[in-house]
Motif scaffolding. Sequence first.
Motif, PDB file in Angstrom:
ATOM      1  N   SER A 204       6.024  -4.047   0.138  1.00 20.04           N
ATOM      2  CA  SER A 204       6.162  -2.746  -0.075  1.00 20.04           C
ATOM      3  C   SER A 204       6.593  -2.254  -1.035  1.00 20.04           C
ATOM      4  O   SER A 204       7.408  -2.962  -1.913  1.00 20.04           O
ATOM      5  CB  SER A 204       6.867  -2.309   1.470  1.00 20.04           C
ATOM      6  N   ARG A 205       6.754  -0.949  -1.756  1.00 21.19           N
ATOM      7  CA  ARG A 205       7.241  -0.527  -2.591  1.00 21.19           C
ATOM      8  C   ARG A 205       8.743  -0.456  -2.402  1.00 21.19           C
ATOM      9  O   ARG A 205       9.414  -0.681  -3.134  1.00 21.19           O
ATOM     10  CB  ARG A 205       6.718   1.130  -2.580  1.00 21.19           C
ATOM     11  N   GLU A 206       9.131  -0.143  -0.913  1.00 18.23           N
ATOM     12  CA  GLU A 206      10.673  -0.143  -0.747  1.00 18.23           C
ATOM     13  C   GLU A 206      11.294  -1.578  -1.105  1.00 18.23           C
ATOM     14  O   GLU A 206      12.430  -1.596  -1.665  1.00 18.23           O
ATOM     15  CB  GLU A 206      10.901   0.207   0.761  1.00 18.23           C
ATOM     16  N   GLU A 207      10.682  -2.750  -0.599  1.00 17.28           N
ATOM     17  CA  GLU A 207      11.148  -4.017  -0.909  1.00 17.28           C
ATOM     18  C   GLU A 207      11.269  -4.177  -2.607  1.00 17.28           C
ATOM     19  O   GLU A 207      12.259  -4.509  -2.825  1.00 17.28           O
ATOM     20  CB  GLU A 207      10.319  -5.014  -0.155  1.00 17.28           C
ATOM     21  N   LEU A 208      10.279  -3.747  -3.122  1.00 23.08           N
ATOM     22  CA  LEU A 208      10.352  -3.847  -4.743  1.00 23.08           C
ATOM     23  C   LEU A 208      11.267  -3.176  -5.389  1.00 23.08           C
ATOM     24  O   LEU A 208      12.139  -3.653  -6.166  1.00 23.08           O
ATOM     25  CB  LEU A 208       9.043  -3.685  -5.343  1.00 23.08           C
ATOM     26  N   ILE A 209      11.556  -1.763  -4.858  1.00 27.11           N
ATOM     27  CA  ILE A 209      12.386  -1.038  -5.469  1.00 27.11           C
ATOM     28  C   ILE A 209      13.817  -1.542  -5.173  1.00 27.11           C
ATOM     29  O   ILE A 209      14.790  -1.453  -5.920  1.00 27.11           O
ATOM     30  CB  ILE A 209      12.342   0.366  -5.057  1.00 27.11           C
ATOM     31  N   ALA A 210      14.031  -2.107  -4.091  1.00 22.92           N
ATOM     32  CA  ALA A 210      15.430  -2.428  -3.563  1.00 22.92           C
ATOM     33  C   ALA A 210      15.687  -3.876  -4.497  1.00 22.92           C
ATOM     34  O   ALA A 210      17.040  -4.114  -4.524  1.00 22.92           O
ATOM     35  CB  ALA A 210      15.333  -3.016  -2.134  1.00 22.92           C
ATOM     36  N   PHE A 243      -5.318  -9.710 -14.797  1.00 20.60           N
ATOM     37  CA  PHE A 243      -4.360  -9.907 -14.089  1.00 20.60           C
ATOM     38  C   PHE A 243      -4.514  -9.159 -12.542  1.00 20.60           C
ATOM     39  O   PHE A 243      -4.340  -7.959 -12.549  1.00 20.60           O
ATOM     40  CB  PHE A 243      -3.069  -9.392 -14.864  1.00 20.60           C
ATOM     41  N   PRO A 244      -4.773  -9.881 -11.541  1.00 16.74           N
ATOM     42  CA  PRO A 244      -5.093  -9.375 -10.315  1.00 16.74           C
ATOM     43  C   PRO A 244      -3.925  -8.693  -9.443  1.00 16.74           C
ATOM     44  O   PRO A 244      -3.547  -8.806  -8.433  1.00 16.74           O
ATOM     45  CB  PRO A 244      -5.464 -10.390  -9.635  1.00 16.74           C
ATOM     46  N   LEU A 245      -3.045  -7.713 -10.215  1.00 19.76           N
ATOM     47  CA  LEU A 245      -1.908  -7.085  -9.459  1.00 19.76           C
ATOM     48  C   LEU A 245      -2.529  -5.754  -9.116  1.00 19.76           C
ATOM     49  O   LEU A 245      -2.907  -4.977  -9.733  1.00 19.76           O
ATOM     50  CB  LEU A 245      -0.757  -6.897 -10.435  1.00 19.76           C
ATOM     51  N   ARG A 246      -2.785  -5.569  -7.576  1.00 16.29           N
ATOM     52  CA  ARG A 246      -3.166  -4.379  -7.339  1.00 16.29           C
ATOM     53  C   ARG A 246      -2.409  -3.758  -6.484  1.00 16.29           C
ATOM     54  O   ARG A 246      -1.317  -4.058  -5.588  1.00 16.29           O
ATOM     55  CB  ARG A 246      -4.544  -4.806  -6.223  1.00 16.29           C
ATOM     56  N   ALA A 247      -2.608  -2.432  -6.459  1.00 12.09           N
ATOM     57  CA  ALA A 247      -1.821  -1.385  -5.768  1.00 12.09           C
ATOM     58  C   ALA A 247      -2.615  -1.082  -4.344  1.00 12.09           C
ATOM     59  O   ALA A 247      -3.685  -1.044  -4.162  1.00 12.09           O
ATOM     60  CB  ALA A 247      -1.827   0.020  -6.415  1.00 12.09           C
ATOM     61  N   VAL A 248      -1.979  -1.069  -3.427  1.00 14.65           N
ATOM     62  CA  VAL A 248      -2.249  -0.755  -1.977  1.00 14.65           C
ATOM     63  C   VAL A 248      -1.946   0.748  -1.587  1.00 14.65           C
ATOM     64  O   VAL A 248      -0.607   0.936  -1.347  1.00 14.65           O
ATOM     65  CB  VAL A 248      -1.937  -1.795  -0.712  1.00 14.65           C
ATOM     66  N   ARG A 249      -2.564   1.646  -1.609  1.00 17.11           N
ATOM     67  CA  ARG A 249      -2.345   3.016  -1.504  1.00 17.11           C
ATOM     68  C   ARG A 249      -1.191   3.221  -0.432  1.00 17.11           C
ATOM     69  O   ARG A 249      -1.573   2.875   1.083  1.00 17.11           O
ATOM     70  CB  ARG A 249      -3.507   3.994  -1.633  1.00 17.11           C
ATOM     71  N   GLY A 250       0.001   3.916  -0.502  1.00 17.52           N
ATOM     72  CA  GLY A 250       0.612   4.331   0.566  1.00 17.52           C
ATOM     73  C   GLY A 250       1.459   3.308   0.954  1.00 17.52           C
ATOM     74  O   GLY A 250       2.274   3.452   1.899  1.00 17.52           O
ATOM     75  N   THR A 251       1.240   1.987   0.441  1.00 15.01           N
ATOM     76  CA  THR A 251       2.297   0.667   0.903  1.00 15.01           C
ATOM     77  C   THR A 251       2.722   0.059  -0.185  1.00 15.01           C
ATOM     78  O   THR A 251       4.077  -0.128  -0.044  1.00 15.01           O
ATOM     79  CB  THR A 251       1.138  -0.118   1.709  1.00 15.01           C
ATOM     80  N   GLY A 252       2.186  -0.561  -1.128  1.00 15.59           N
ATOM     81  CA  GLY A 252       2.878  -1.217  -2.163  1.00 15.59           C
ATOM     82  C   GLY A 252       1.881  -1.984  -3.175  1.00 15.59           C
ATOM     83  O   GLY A 252       0.859  -1.324  -3.318  1.00 15.59           O
ATOM     84  N   TYR A 253       2.438  -3.266  -3.364  1.00  9.91           N
ATOM     85  CA  TYR A 253       1.390  -4.018  -4.270  1.00  9.91           C
ATOM     86  C   TYR A 253       1.114  -5.455  -3.805  1.00  9.91           C
ATOM     87  O   TYR A 253       1.888  -5.977  -3.131  1.00  9.91           O
ATOM     88  CB  TYR A 253       2.070  -4.044  -5.734  1.00  9.91           C
ATOM     89  N   VAL A 254       0.006  -5.817  -4.325  1.00 14.87           N
ATOM     90  CA  VAL A 254      -0.435  -7.220  -4.105  1.00 14.87           C
ATOM     91  C   VAL A 254      -0.870  -8.032  -5.009  1.00 14.87           C
ATOM     92  O   VAL A 254      -1.557  -7.532  -5.840  1.00 14.87           O
ATOM     93  CB  VAL A 254      -1.479  -7.331  -2.667  1.00 14.87           C
ATOM     94  N   LEU A 255      -0.569  -9.556  -5.214  1.00 21.72           N
ATOM     95  CA  LEU A 255      -1.144 -10.159  -6.265  1.00 21.72           C
ATOM     96  C   LEU A 255      -2.258 -11.069  -5.536  1.00 21.72           C
ATOM     97  O   LEU A 255      -2.040 -11.863  -4.681  1.00 21.72           O
ATOM     98  CB  LEU A 255      -0.234 -11.252  -6.925  1.00 21.72           C
ATOM     99  N   THR A 256      -3.541 -10.747  -5.860  1.00 24.08           N
ATOM    100  CA  THR A 256      -4.845 -11.315  -5.161  1.00 24.08           C
ATOM    101  C   THR A 256      -4.850 -12.432  -6.053  1.00 24.08           C
ATOM    102  O   THR A 256      -4.309 -12.911  -7.120  1.00 24.08           O
ATOM    103  CB  THR A 256      -5.898 -10.452  -5.187  1.00 24.08           C
ATOM    104  N   SER A 257      -5.933 -13.275  -5.391  1.00 26.19           N
ATOM    105  CA  SER A 257      -6.754 -14.455  -6.383  1.00 26.19           C
ATOM    106  C   SER A 257      -7.630 -14.388  -7.249  1.00 26.19           C
ATOM    107  O   SER A 257      -8.114 -15.001  -8.040  1.00 26.19           O
ATOM    108  CB  SER A 257      -7.099 -15.428  -5.127  1.00 26.19           C
ATOM    109  N   GLY A 258      -7.955 -13.019  -7.536  1.00 23.56           N
ATOM    110  CA  GLY A 258      -8.897 -12.486  -8.402  1.00 23.56           C
ATOM    111  C   GLY A 258      -9.601 -11.275  -7.976  1.00 23.56           C
ATOM    112  O   GLY A 258      -9.481 -10.869  -6.752  1.00 23.56           O
TER     113      GLY A 258
END
Length: 258
Positions: A204-210, A243-258
């Motif tokens: 989540s964005r909140e966890e990352l910001i924290a 670089f598979p760093l994806r935004a999940v709208r309204g939630t946060g970010y995820v690093l996928t396998s590709g």
Amino acid sequence: MRDKGDGAAPRFGQARRTQREDNATVHQQSILVVEDHEEMRDQILIPGLRDCGFRNVVGVGSAKETYRAVLTQRFSLFLVDIGLPDESGFTLSRNLREATDAGIVVLTGGGHTKAQYVQGLDDGADAYLLKPVDMELLAATLRSVLRRQMASHAPQAAVESARAWRLDPEGWALISPGGARIHITGNERILIEPLIARPGNVISREELIARFTHNIYDFDPHRLEVIVHRLRQKASKLSGEDFPLRAVRGTGYVLTSG
């Protein structure tokens, strides 16, 4: 006279040699002992496992230290105590199961109940043992779990390793699936550590910001977006790979396998 089965199946001696080779491979796997009782961890469990033939055994005393350890090292098995100071071993096991395919063996002290046993297995543990544990039984359990893990994941291991982004042991460079090294800043490291530790899981964005501030309401969310954008562009440009760093709208970010 030649035995009818000769050539159709391995001889007994060959089977024994194969078993010894399997045991040698098992004993080379990396094990992380998660136990907050220092004497139990450093004077009993770790030396005992080494005496039983396991070569790569290290220990930590908390869930927080566990998460840090998995950022820079791949472990084949986790031996997890339930009563940790900062997080339940059940929660830790569940998070490890989501983030890794390693084996998980849970240890618990007194007050064991059937419900706890079921919870431990449901949360991802491969085995559940009671303290005080006999070292030979513990070692045999670890060998059994490691063999099952190796048998079930061996075909996938090379593929997963080849396509996974990871941090180098020092934590200051990203390594791409193709082997490119991308040096990162302090802010980029703060951002990427939880994403690499829990690949495929939305953070989540909140966890990352924290991770950047004690008060998330004083942190400009656009700053997080800038760090993400710059890291994604830098990693892709310098490695020549997505670089598979994806935004999940309204939630946060995820690093996928590709």
